[in-house]
Design a protein around this motif. Structure first.
Motif, short mmCIF file in Angstrom:
data_model
loop_
_atom_site.label_atom_id
_atom_site.label_comp_id
_atom_site.label_asym_id
_atom_site.label_seq_id
_atom_site.Cartn_x
_atom_site.Cartn_y
_atom_site.Cartn_z
N ALA A 63 4.87 -27.11 21.79
CA ALA A 63 3.91 -27.78 22.67
C ALA A 63 4.63 -28.69 23.66
CB ALA A 63 2.92 -28.59 21.83
N LEU A 64 5.69 -29.32 23.19
CA LEU A 64 6.43 -30.24 24.07
C LEU A 64 7.21 -29.47 25.14
CD1 LEU A 64 7.63 -32.74 21.36
CD2 LEU A 64 5.60 -32.83 22.81
N HIS A 65 7.71 -28.29 24.76
CA HIS A 65 8.39 -27.46 25.76
C HIS A 65 7.41 -27.06 26.86
CE1 HIS A 65 11.43 -27.66 22.85
NE2 HIS A 65 11.19 -26.56 22.19
N ARG A 66 6.17 -26.77 26.47
CA ARG A 66 5.16 -26.41 27.47
C ARG A 66 4.88 -27.59 28.40
NH1 ARG A 66 1.36 -24.00 22.95
NH2 ARG A 66 2.46 -22.08 22.53
N VAL A 67 4.78 -28.76 27.81
CA VAL A 67 4.52 -29.95 28.64
C VAL A 67 5.65 -30.15 29.63
CG1 VAL A 67 4.32 -32.46 28.60
CG2 VAL A 67 3.09 -31.10 26.92
N ARG A 68 6.89 -30.05 29.14
CA ARG A 68 8.05 -30.23 30.02
C ARG A 68 8.01 -29.24 31.17
NH1 ARG A 68 11.69 -31.00 25.41
NH2 ARG A 68 12.06 -33.21 25.24
N LYS A 69 7.67 -27.99 30.82
CA LYS A 69 7.66 -26.94 31.85
C LYS A 69 6.58 -27.23 32.89
CE LYS A 69 7.73 -21.93 32.07
NZ LYS A 69 7.35 -20.71 31.38
N LEU A 70 5.39 -27.57 32.42
CA LEU A 70 4.29 -27.82 33.35
C LEU A 70 4.55 -29.05 34.21
CD1 LEU A 70 1.24 -27.07 31.02
CD2 LEU A 70 1.80 -25.87 33.14
N ALA A 71 5.33 -29.98 33.68
CA ALA A 71 5.60 -31.21 34.44
C ALA A 71 6.65 -31.00 35.51
CB ALA A 71 6.02 -32.32 33.49
N GLY A 72 7.30 -29.84 35.53
CA GLY A 72 8.30 -29.54 36.57
C GLY A 72 9.41 -30.56 36.57
N GLU A 73 9.69 -31.12 37.76
CA GLU A 73 10.83 -32.04 37.87
C GLU A 73 10.63 -33.29 37.00
OE1 GLU A 73 11.01 -34.35 41.59
OE2 GLU A 73 9.14 -33.33 42.14
N PHE A 74 9.38 -33.62 36.72
CA PHE A 74 9.11 -34.81 35.92
C PHE A 74 9.34 -34.56 34.43
CE2 PHE A 74 6.29 -35.47 39.64
CZ PHE A 74 6.93 -36.59 40.16
N GLY A 75 9.50 -33.30 34.06
CA GLY A 75 9.71 -32.96 32.66
C GLY A 75 10.91 -33.65 32.05
N GLU A 76 11.88 -33.96 32.92
CA GLU A 76 13.09 -34.64 32.42
C GLU A 76 12.80 -36.04 31.93
OE1 GLU A 76 16.25 -34.60 35.24
OE2 GLU A 76 15.89 -32.49 35.74
N ASN A 77 11.65 -36.56 32.32
CA ASN A 77 11.32 -37.93 31.93
C ASN A 77 10.60 -38.01 30.60
OD1 ASN A 77 12.47 -38.84 34.28
ND2 ASN A 77 10.54 -38.74 35.43
N LEU A 78 10.64 -36.90 29.88
CA LEU A 78 10.01 -36.88 28.55
C LEU A 78 11.07 -36.78 27.47
CD1 LEU A 78 7.62 -36.55 26.57
CD2 LEU A 78 7.70 -34.09 27.05
N LYS A 79 10.98 -37.66 26.50
CA LYS A 79 11.88 -37.60 25.35
C LYS A 79 11.06 -37.52 24.08
CE LYS A 79 15.46 -37.76 27.79
NZ LYS A 79 16.24 -36.52 27.95
N PHE A 80 11.60 -36.83 23.12
CA PHE A 80 10.88 -36.64 21.86
C PHE A 80 11.70 -37.17 20.69
CE2 PHE A 80 10.26 -33.64 18.19
CZ PHE A 80 9.13 -34.29 17.71
N VAL A 81 11.03 -37.89 19.85
CA VAL A 81 11.63 -38.42 18.64
C VAL A 81 10.80 -37.93 17.46
CG1 VAL A 81 12.06 -40.51 17.30
CG2 VAL A 81 12.47 -40.51 19.76
N LYS A 82 11.43 -37.15 16.59
CA LYS A 82 10.69 -36.75 15.38
C LYS A 82 10.78 -37.90 14.40
CE LYS A 82 9.83 -33.12 12.12
NZ LYS A 82 10.44 -32.88 10.85
N GLY A 83 9.66 -38.52 14.16
CA GLY A 83 9.69 -39.70 13.29
C GLY A 83 8.35 -39.97 12.67
N ASP A 84 8.39 -40.82 11.67
CA ASP A 84 7.21 -41.13 10.87
C ASP A 84 6.90 -42.62 11.01
OD1 ASP A 84 5.27 -41.48 8.99
OD2 ASP A 84 6.40 -40.60 7.33
N LEU A 85 5.73 -42.92 11.57
CA LEU A 85 5.37 -44.33 11.79
C LEU A 85 5.23 -45.10 10.48
CD1 LEU A 85 2.63 -43.94 14.57
CD2 LEU A 85 5.01 -44.61 14.90
#
Ligand SMILES: O=c1ccn([C@@H]2O[C@H](COP(=O)(O)OP(=O)(O)O[C@H]3O[C@H](CO)[C@H](O)[C@H](O)[C@H]3O)[C@@H](O)[C@H]2O)c(=O)[nH]1
Length: 254
Positions: A63-85
């Motif tokens: 899902a995050l790869h799709r978001v990055r792709k759809l965001a185009g150049e702005f996709g680079e501004n997304l970071k993902f942390v797999k974590g548990d609150l």
């Protein structure tokens, strides 16, 4: 694409428009989920830098790869942390990466039926995660929070549409976790007026992104949305979603 989990993520600079906006950083908990992915995409397109923390309990990295792709150049501004609150050390590590301007808190268990059969799981998960998050936010002087609550706090409204001053009447453990979280937030704001908190109480949000591909693929999501059609499936009827922004506005979408 190789995902970046928190052990690999380094503090980074934002690109493009975000720089002009003085690098406004938003932490989105549960950002890999259904509402989260749509919100994150919109934030990116508006020029914000976004860090997602999600344990992928009900979502996947695709899902995050799709978001990055759809965001185009702005996709680079997304970071993902797999974590548990629920693990405060995970939250602390995210806040060591950046100074966040605000947090949007979607992460939570949300199945009503399961909450009835496993109430302790719901109380423990949904409350401890929020307490950890707000505690770390406070210690890092980040006091702007949007909380994804739910219209379930109104119980079974006697008439519709119900308004924000409608009596609160939760009917199951899931609903109670939402209301307890709201109460925690009201108390925190009462104790420290620097906090700015928005509670969103939506009904059933449904639909898919206009671009076609489903942003979010969780278990059973296909039941709820025709890919790319924008149509919704719920008892064969169109449903309306209400997004309630504190006492200010209400948005409707089909
Ligand atoms: O402890 C948890 C539980 C869940 N998640 C993640 O949180 C996301 C939740 O997304 P869902 O698609 O499951 O949920 P929705 O976007 O449909 O629901 C959102 O809106 C709902 C309104 O009814 C609730 O507020 C819910 O908490 C909120 O995530 C998922 O990626 C899941 O993996 C976590 O990171 N930690």
């Amino acid at each position: 694409m190789v995902s970046k989990h928190w052990l690999e993520v380094e503090p980074m600079e934002c690109n493009g428009e975000a720089q002009e906006r003085k690098q406004r950083w938003i932490l989105v908990t549960g950002g890999a989920g259904y509402i989260g992915t749509h919100t994150v995409l919109q934030l990116l397109m508006e020029g914000y830098c976004v860090v997602i923390i999600d344990n992928l309990d009900n979502s996947c990295e695709e899902a995050l790869h799709r978001v990055r792709k759809l965001a185009g150049e702005f996709g680079e501004n997304l970071k993902f942390v797999k974590g548990d609150l629920c693990k405060v050390e995970d939250v602390l590590k995210v806040f060591k990466l950046h100074r966040f301007d605000a947090v949007i808190h979607f992460a939570g268990l949300k199945a009503v039926g399961e909450s009835v059969s496993k109430p302790l799981r719901y109380y423990s998960n949904n409350l401890i995660s929020t307490i950890n998050l707000m505690d770390v936010m406070s210690k890092n002087n980040c006091k702007n929070l949007v909380f994804s609550s739910s219209a379930t706090v109104y119980g079974q409204p006697e008439c519709v549409p119900c308004t924000e001053d409608y009596p609160l009447h939760v009917m199951n453990p899931y609903g109670r976790t939402k209301l307890f979280n709201e109460d925690i937030m009201r108390d925190v704001h009462h104790a420290d007026s620097e906090w700015k908190i928005v509670l969103l109480r939506y009904f059933n949000p449904v639909g898919s992104h206009p671009s076609g591909p489903r942003l979010h693929s969780c278990h059973g999501f296909g039941k709820w949305s025709y890919e790319g059609s924008g149509q919704t499936l719920h008892n064969s009827r169109h449903r309306m979603c209400n997004l309630q922004f504190g006492n200010r506005e209400r948005h409707h979408c089909a």
